[in-house]
Design a protein around this motif. Structure first.
Motif, short mmCIF file in Angstrom:
data_model
loop_
_atom_site.label_atom_id
_atom_site.label_comp_id
_atom_site.label_asym_id
_atom_site.label_seq_id
_atom_site.Cartn_x
_atom_site.Cartn_y
_atom_site.Cartn_z
N GLY A 80 0.82 -1.21 0.00
CA GLY A 80 0.00 0.00 0.00
C GLY A 80 0.85 1.26 0.00
N VAL A 81 1.89 1.28 0.83
CA VAL A 81 2.79 2.43 0.91
C VAL A 81 3.52 2.62 -0.42
CG1 VAL A 81 4.90 3.33 1.98
CG2 VAL A 81 3.12 2.30 3.40
N LEU A 82 4.02 1.52 -0.98
CA LEU A 82 4.75 1.57 -2.25
C LEU A 82 3.83 2.03 -3.38
CD1 LEU A 82 7.48 1.06 -3.50
CD2 LEU A 82 6.88 -1.34 -3.79
N SER A 83 2.57 1.63 -3.31
CA SER A 83 1.59 2.02 -4.34
C SER A 83 1.32 3.51 -4.33
CB SER A 83 0.28 1.25 -4.12
OG SER A 83 -0.70 1.69 -5.02
N SER A 84 1.38 4.12 -3.14
CA SER A 84 1.05 5.55 -3.02
C SER A 84 2.26 6.47 -3.11
CB SER A 84 0.32 5.80 -1.69
OG SER A 84 1.14 5.41 -0.60
N THR A 85 3.46 5.93 -2.85
CA THR A 85 4.65 6.80 -2.82
C THR A 85 5.71 6.41 -3.83
OG1 THR A 85 5.71 5.42 -1.12
CG2 THR A 85 4.33 7.25 -0.36
#
Length: 397
Positions: A80-85
């Motif tokens: 999720g973090v990698l998808s948004s940043t």
């Protein structure tokens, strides 16, 4: 979060210059909005064609995932973090995985569906994440393994640059001489009819014939290599098995492929046996098939697995296939009764990794002198057969 796609945007910046940007967006309208937020006026927005992002991007993905896991996040939170940043391909890859997970698929199933972004080895190892007792250790080992392979590949490519330049120059020299310079010289000396011109003309004819033969052989080998590569990529079923078996039978190349595939098998078995103690050897072999490229060896592994399920020992099952390196059979006989099978496969993986590195070093050391030697032979032949007779013939004018 919605699944994102990579778009190539042709825009005009504040200075009136045309710039191109790659933007991860949900659709063309969203890409246009992102351009405007950056003070860019979009002229044309096109979807970037899907392609494998390459080993460097895959390593960066695994590295970033490793750092997020080390910070205490679980695998879904990390994605999720990698998808948004993340940026560009990293964000696209993560958003596709996240979207798949939200549709009800597991992380393992989501990774398997990402074949256009990951090599079989990478997707196969990542798909084991949920089944491992320590996904962080799995990601860490995968990152180290990928970086080692990348360094070896870069070393090979770097070492072959000079020999390739010399070889291409040599081919160009032979073709120019055979199809332009030598015919001109032959016509000139036929007109002059000087002493020694007959010998020179004969030598020129022989060199022309050699140039034509060399060109024919070179084109035939290039065509054959291209056909094998294309067929190997496109073929399936029995045809793929036959091609992969044929590749294993080629002297030296076949042995290199076998040892490389065996190393990957040992790495997978090592990771699975260490990360999930509940896996049987048969189950671990089934999972390890996913990371291998040679379908003939995958078929062999399946036969080995079936024998183990029937009660045959690990060492005997591999030995009966009569294809795996003897060193593997020896180590398996030692570690068969060990409580830590992961340690046995770790030693095997290190052994084959070092063996492949030693072979690679020998090839690289021998390549440059070999190319130089061949170049010297060609130049010597030209001097003896063409230059000296030419000087002798000109001396009689």
């Amino acid at each position: 979060m919605e699944q994102k796609t990579l778009y190539t945007c042709k825009c005009i910046d504040e200075n009136g210059k045309i710039v191109r940007k790659q933007i991860a967006a949900t659709d063309r309208k969203n890409a246009s909005v992102q351009c405007e937020e950056k003070n860019l006026i979009p002229i044309r927005i096109s979807q970037k064609r899907k392609r494998n992002p390459g080993m460097s991007t895959q390593i960066l993905f695994v590295q970033t995932l490793e750092e997020l896991l080390r910070s205490g996040l679980n695998i879904e939170e990390s994605i999720g973090v990698l998808s948004s940043t993340g940026k560009n391909n990293l964000q696209i890859m993560a958003s596709k995985i996240e979207s798949s997970i939200k549709k009800g698929n597991s992380f393992s199933q989501s990774i398997i569906q990402m074949s256009e972004y990951f090599d079989p080895m990478v997707s196969g190892m990542l798909s084991l994440g949920e089944k491992s007792t320590s996904i962080y250790e799995l990601i860490l080992n995968l990152r180290i393994f990928m970086e080692t392979r990348k360094k070896t590949r870069e070393k090979i490519i770097g070492a072959f640059i000079y020999p390739s330049i010399v070889f291409v120059s040599l081919i160009s020299f032979i073709l120019i001489c055979g199809f332009y310079i030598l015919p001109k010289m032959q016509d000139m000396f036929l007109i002059l009819s000087t002493t020694g011109s007959d010998e020179l003309t004969s030598n020129i004819t022989a060199m022309k014939n050699f140039s034509r033969f060399f060109l024919s052989v070179t084109l035939a080998l290039l065509t054959l290599s291209a056909l094998v590569f294309i067929i190997e990529r496109k073929a399936s079923g029995e045809y793929r098995l036959l091609i992969d078996k044929f590749l294993l039978g080629i002297p030296f190349l076949g042995n290199f492929i076998l040892e490389n595939e065996t190393m990957k098998l040992c790495f997978s078995m090592e990771t699975i046996c260490k990360g999930n103690r509940t896996y049987s050897i048969g189950e671990a072999l089934k999972e390890s098939e996913k990371i291998m490229n040679n379908h003939f060896l995958i078929n062999i592994i399946e036969k080995t697995r079936e024998q183990i399920i029937k009660g045959t020992g690990l060492k005997q099952s591999f030995e009966s296939q009569k294809i795996f390196p003897k060193e593997m059979e020896l180590w398996l006989s030692i570690g068969e009764n060990s409580a830590d099978q992961g340690k046995t496969f770790e030693k095997l993986r290190i052994y084959f990794q070092e063996k492949i590195n030693r072979k690679t070093e020998k090839i690289l050391k021998a390549t440059e002198p070999a190319v130089t030697f061949v170049t010297g032979i060609v130049i010597l032949l030209v001097v003896i057969k063409i230059v000296i007779p030419t000087l002798n013939a000109l001396g009689t004018l």
